[in-house]
Design a protein around this motif. Structure first.
Motif, short mmCIF file in Angstrom:
data_model
loop_
_atom_site.label_atom_id
_atom_site.label_comp_id
_atom_site.label_asym_id
_atom_site.label_seq_id
_atom_site.Cartn_x
_atom_site.Cartn_y
_atom_site.Cartn_z
N ARG A 261 0.03 -12.81 -10.44
CA ARG A 261 0.97 -11.74 -11.02
C ARG A 261 1.35 -11.06 -9.70
O ARG A 261 0.47 -10.52 -8.95
N GLY A 262 2.64 -10.58 -9.83
CA GLY A 262 3.21 -9.88 -8.66
C GLY A 262 3.52 -10.21 -7.50
O GLY A 262 4.01 -9.66 -6.45
N ARG A 263 3.38 -11.68 -7.32
CA ARG A 263 3.61 -12.56 -5.97
C ARG A 263 4.66 -13.45 -6.24
O ARG A 263 5.24 -13.80 -7.37
N PHE A 264 5.61 -13.84 -5.19
CA PHE A 264 6.60 -14.65 -5.08
C PHE A 264 6.24 -15.95 -4.12
O PHE A 264 5.31 -15.54 -3.12
N ARG A 265 7.19 -16.85 -4.25
CA ARG A 265 6.93 -17.88 -3.38
C ARG A 265 8.35 -18.37 -3.15
O ARG A 265 9.15 -18.48 -3.86
N ARG A 266 8.71 -19.07 -1.90
CA ARG A 266 9.80 -19.87 -1.92
C ARG A 266 10.02 -21.22 -2.59
O ARG A 266 8.69 -21.90 -2.45
N LEU A 267 10.90 -21.79 -3.16
CA LEU A 267 10.99 -22.81 -3.75
C LEU A 267 10.85 -24.08 -2.73
O LEU A 267 11.46 -23.93 -1.69
N THR A 268 10.27 -25.31 -2.97
CA THR A 268 10.59 -26.39 -2.20
C THR A 268 11.87 -27.06 -2.45
O THR A 268 12.51 -26.59 -3.25
#
Length: 278
Positions: A261-268
Motif C-alpha cells: 500500500r502506498g507504493r508504485f512501480r513501472r509497468l513491464t
C-alpha cells in the motif's frame, strides 16, 4: 476469473497480500517536476524530428524520412521542411494521431485510503500526485478515478491515446474489488447482484460475486467491467448496504502482487502491450 483470483469452490480468496518492496517510495510534496520535453523547449523550440523521436515513435533519422514524406502535421498543416522547430504548445500529429513530446511512461500505484485522486488540495488533502511526484520527470495523469476512501490499483501514464481509450472502453475493463460491508450480505441479496441490478443510469452487470473464503459474510469479492462513477458503492446501497472498506485488487491485467500500500512501480513491456489490447 483465473485460478489465482479465486479459491476452490469458486470463492474469492482472502488474506493479506504483498510483501516488502524496494521500489520508489512516497515522500514529501516536492516542487512540480519538469519533463525532459519542457526543458528542451526552454530555448527557441525543438526540432521536429527530435520531438517525434522523444515520443518513442522512431529514431530521428527515420523521423526525417516520415517528415519528408508528408506524414507529419503541425497545427493542422503538413510540414516537410528539414530542421523545422516546434513549440510545446504546437499540435503535432503523426499519421493523424497526436504526438506527446515525452516518451510514453506507465506506472501503477497501490493507492492508500484517504488520498485524493484529483483536486481537493485547497482542503489540505494529500493527492496521488504527491506520491507519484518522484516516479518520473514526465507529466503523468491517473487513468480513471478512485474515491478518496477507496484503496487499490490506479494506473498512471502520459500516453494520452491509451488513457482516453481506457477511460471509456467499449467493453469495460476487468476489475476485482474486495468489499467490506457494515453488516453481513444476505444470500438472497448476493444473488440479486449476481443477476444484475438496475441503477439510475441503467443495468449493472457483474461477472462474479461471492463471499470471500473463510471470512465473515460481510467480506465480499466482486468482479465487474463497469467504469461508471461510484458503481460498487451504488450497487450495494441499492440493496440496503453500506461499504466500510473498498479495495480494487485487479485492474485489467494488473494485480497488487508484491506492491505494498502506498507504493508504485513501472509497468513491464508486456503489461503495456496487454493494456493496449484492452
Amino acid at each position: 476469473m483465473s485460478r489465482n483470483d479465486k479459491s476452490k469452490g469458486g470463492k474469492f480468496s482472502g488474506g493479506k497480500r504483498g510483501g516488502k518492496s524496494k521500489k520508489a517510495t512516497p515522500g514529501k510534496t516536492p516542487a512540480k517536476p519538469q519533463s525532459a520535453a519542457s526543458n528542451a523547449f526552454k530555448t527557441d523550440g525543438i526540432r521536429l524530428n527530435k520531438y517525434i523521436a522523444n515520443a518513442g515513435i522512431c529514431s530521428r533519422r527515420d523521423a526525417d524520412i516520415f517528415i519528408a514524406a508528408g506524414n507529419v502535421t503541425v497545427n493542422g498543416k503538413v510540414v516537410t521542411e528539414m530542421g523545422y522547430k516546434v513549440s510545446l504548445t504546437d499540435d503535432v500529429k503523426f499519421d493523424g494521431r497526436s504526438v506527446n513530446p515525452d516518451k510514453p511512461e506507465y506506472f501503477v500505484l497501490n493507492k492508500p485510503k484517504g488520498i485524493y485522486v484529483t483536486g481537493s488540495t485547497e482542503k489540505g488533502g494529500r493527492t496521488v500526485m504527491d506520491i507519484m511526484a518522484k516516479a518520473t520527470k514526465a507529466k503523468l495523469d491517473p487513468v480513471g478515478k478512485l474515491d478518496t476512501q477507496t484503496m487499490g490499483l490506479l494506473l498512471f501514464t502520459n500516453d494520452g491515446t491509451l488513457a482516453k481509450r481506457l477511460g471509456k472502453p467499449r467493453n469495460g475493463i476487468r476489475q476485482i474489488y474486495q468489499v467490506n460491508l457494515t453488516k453481513p450480505l444476505a444470500l438472497a441479496d448476493l444473488e440479486k447482484i449476481r443477476e444484475g441490478v438496475y441503477l439510475e443510469d441503467g443495468k449493472v452487470n457483474v461477472q462474479d460475486i461471492s463471499y470471500i473464503a473463510n471470512r465473515p459474510k460481510n467480506e465480499i469479492g466482486l468482479e465487474t467491467n463497469s467504469t461508471r462513477n461510484h458503481v460498487v458503492q451504488r450497487l450495494f446501497k441499492s440493496q440496503g448496504y453500506e461499504i466500510e472498506k473498498l479495495d480494487r485488487v485487479v485492474f485489467g491485467g494488473l494485480t497488487k502482487k508484491d506492491l505494498p500500500r502506498g507504493r508504485f512501480r513501472r509497468l513491464t513491456d508486456q503489461e503495456v502491450i496487454n493494456m493496449g489490447m484492452l
